[in-house]
Design an enzyme around this catalytic site. Structure first.
Site: not given
Length: 345
Positions: A14, A16, A198, A201, A279-280
Site C-alpha cells: 500500500h 501511492h 480502498h 477507512e 500509504d503516503d
C-alpha cells in the site's frame, strides 16, 4: 536484543505514487521547477492533517496535488520510482506494489497510455537497479465517474502480465461507493488482476462489505473499521482477504486519535491477514520499517508475530511465485537466526 526489522524480508502493498516521494526530493524539485510550496510541506513538515470532514480532506488533497505538480519531466518519474525502491530495499522489502492513477499525469505525458508506459518503464529500471521487485497497481478515483474507472480498467487489462498486477480504487470513500465501480473491477478481474480497492477507512463496515460483495476484493486498502463488525472480521479471516493497514496514515488522517487506537492487534489476533503499509509517507512521515517498529513497540508484537506479519504481506502480494518462495524462506531464516546479543557492560 530484538532482531533487526530492516533485515526481515517483507512486501509493501500500500503505497501511492506521488505519496512515495522523499521530502527532500519534493523540496528540491519544487525549487528547480519554480513551485511555491506551503510551509506545511517545507519547514512544518510533515503537515498536520485531519480528513474526517470535507474541509480536512480538501486540504489533504490540495497538498497532494501540489506535490504532484513538481513531477513534470520523465526523469522525475524515473527518480521517484528508483527512490521508492531504494527506500523499500532499506526497509527489507523485496516486493513493492505502487499504485498510480495515470489520469493524474496524462495531460503532462501525452495521454493515459503513454503515462502508464512511462511508469512501467521506470519501474523496470528501478527494479533492475535496486533488486526490489515492482508491480504496478492502476487505481481509479472514486470521486470521478465510473466510466472513467472502466477506461482505466481496460488500460490496466492491456498491460496485465506486463508489469500491471492489480487494480485499485482510491480517494474519499464518502464520495463514491464501491458498488458503483463493479463494472470496472469486472474488467480487471477478467484480465487476472488483483482486486484491491480502498475501504473501511473513513467509512465503516458497509464500505468493506461492498468491496467484498461487489468488487470481489482480494485485498482491501486500510479496512481497519471492519473491526466494528465482528462477523465481518470473521469473514475476512475465513476468506483470507488481506487488509492493507497503514498505522501512521490512520493517525494522520484522523481515522483514530492515537496510534495505539489502530486495531492492528485485534485484527491480527482475530486471524485477519494484515499487510502493513505506509500509504503516503510524503505526507505522513514514517516509512515501511517504522510501521513494523510500531507493531513491536506499541502493540507488543513479538519477533514470531512480526515474521507472520511479513509472511502475510508476501502471501497477499501479486509477486511471482518464485519471488514469494524466496521471500518466505528469508522470513524463516530471519526468525531462525538468534537475536543479536547485547554488548557486554
Amino acid at each position: 536484543m530484538e532482531r533487526p526489522i530492516a533485515q526481515l524480508p517483507k512486501a509493501h502493498l500500500h503505497l501511492h505514487f506521488t505519496g512515495s516521494m522523499r521530502h527532500p526530493t519534493l523540496v528540491g524539485l519544487a525549487r528547480e521547477r519554480g513551485v511555491q510550496l506551503p510551509q506545511s510541506l517545507v519547514s512544518e513538515w510533515p503537515p498536520k492533517l485531519r480528513a474526517t470532514d470535507e474541509r480536512g480532506w480538501f486540504r489533504f488533497q490540495r497538498l497532494y496535488d501540489i506535490a504532484r505538480s513538481v513531477l513534470r519531466r520523465s526523469e522525475d518519474m524515473y527518480r521517484l520510482l528508483r527512490e521508492a525502491a531504494e527506500d523499500d530495499r532499506a526497509a527489507g522489502s523485496g516486493w513493492l506494489e505502487i499504485q498510480v492513477d495515470p489520469s493524474g499525469y496524462a495531460a503532462r505525458f501525452d495521454g493515459l497510455t503513454a503515462t502508464l508506459e512511462l511508469v512501467l518503464d521506470a519501474a523496470r529500471v528501478a527494479e533492475r537497479d535496486t533488486g526490489v521487485g515492482i508491480g504496478i497497481m492502476v487505481a481509479a478515483n472514486r470521486t470521478k465517474h465510473p466510466l472513467d474507472a472502466k477506461a482505466l480498467a481496460r488500460l490496466a487489462a492491456q498491460y496485465a502480465g506486463r508489469g500491471v498486477v492489480a487494480f485499485g480504487l482510491n480517494n474519499d470513500e464518502r464520495r463514491g461507493r464501491a458498488l458503483e465501480f463493479e463494472g470496472a473491477f469486472r474488467i480487471a478481474r477478467r484480465a487476472g488482476l488483483v482486486s484491491a480497492p480502498h475501504g473501511g477507512e473513513l467509512q465503516g463496515p458497509r464500505s468493506v462489505r461492498e468491496c467484498l460483495d461487489e468488487l470481489s476484493a482480494d485485498r482491501v486498502g486500510h479496512g481497519v473499521r471492519a473491526i466494528e463488525d465482528p462477523y465481518l472480521v470473521e469473514r475476512i479471516a475465513t476468506q483470507e482477504t488481506t487488509l492493507e493497514v497503514c498505522p501512521s496514515s490512520n493517525v494522520g488522517l484522523g481515522v483514530v486519535e492515537r496510534v495505539e487506537h489502530v486495531p492492528l492487534r485485534r485484527l491480527f489476533d482475530a486471524g485477519a491477514p494484515v499487510a502493513l503499509g505506509t500509504d503516503d509517507p510524503l505526507l505522513f512521515g514514517p516509512r515501511l520499517a517504522e510501521q513494523y517498529e510500531t507493531a513491536r513497540a506499541v502493540f507488543g508484537f513479538t519477533d514470531p508475530e512480526l515474521a507472520e506479519l511479513a509472511r502475510m504481506s508476501i502471501r497477499g502480494s501479486a509477486a511471482p511465485d518464485s519471488l514469494k518462495k524466496g521471500l518466505l524462506a528469508g522470513v524463516d531464516a530471519w526468525l531462525a537466526a538468534p537475536p543479536p546479543q547485547a554488548p557486554a557492560a
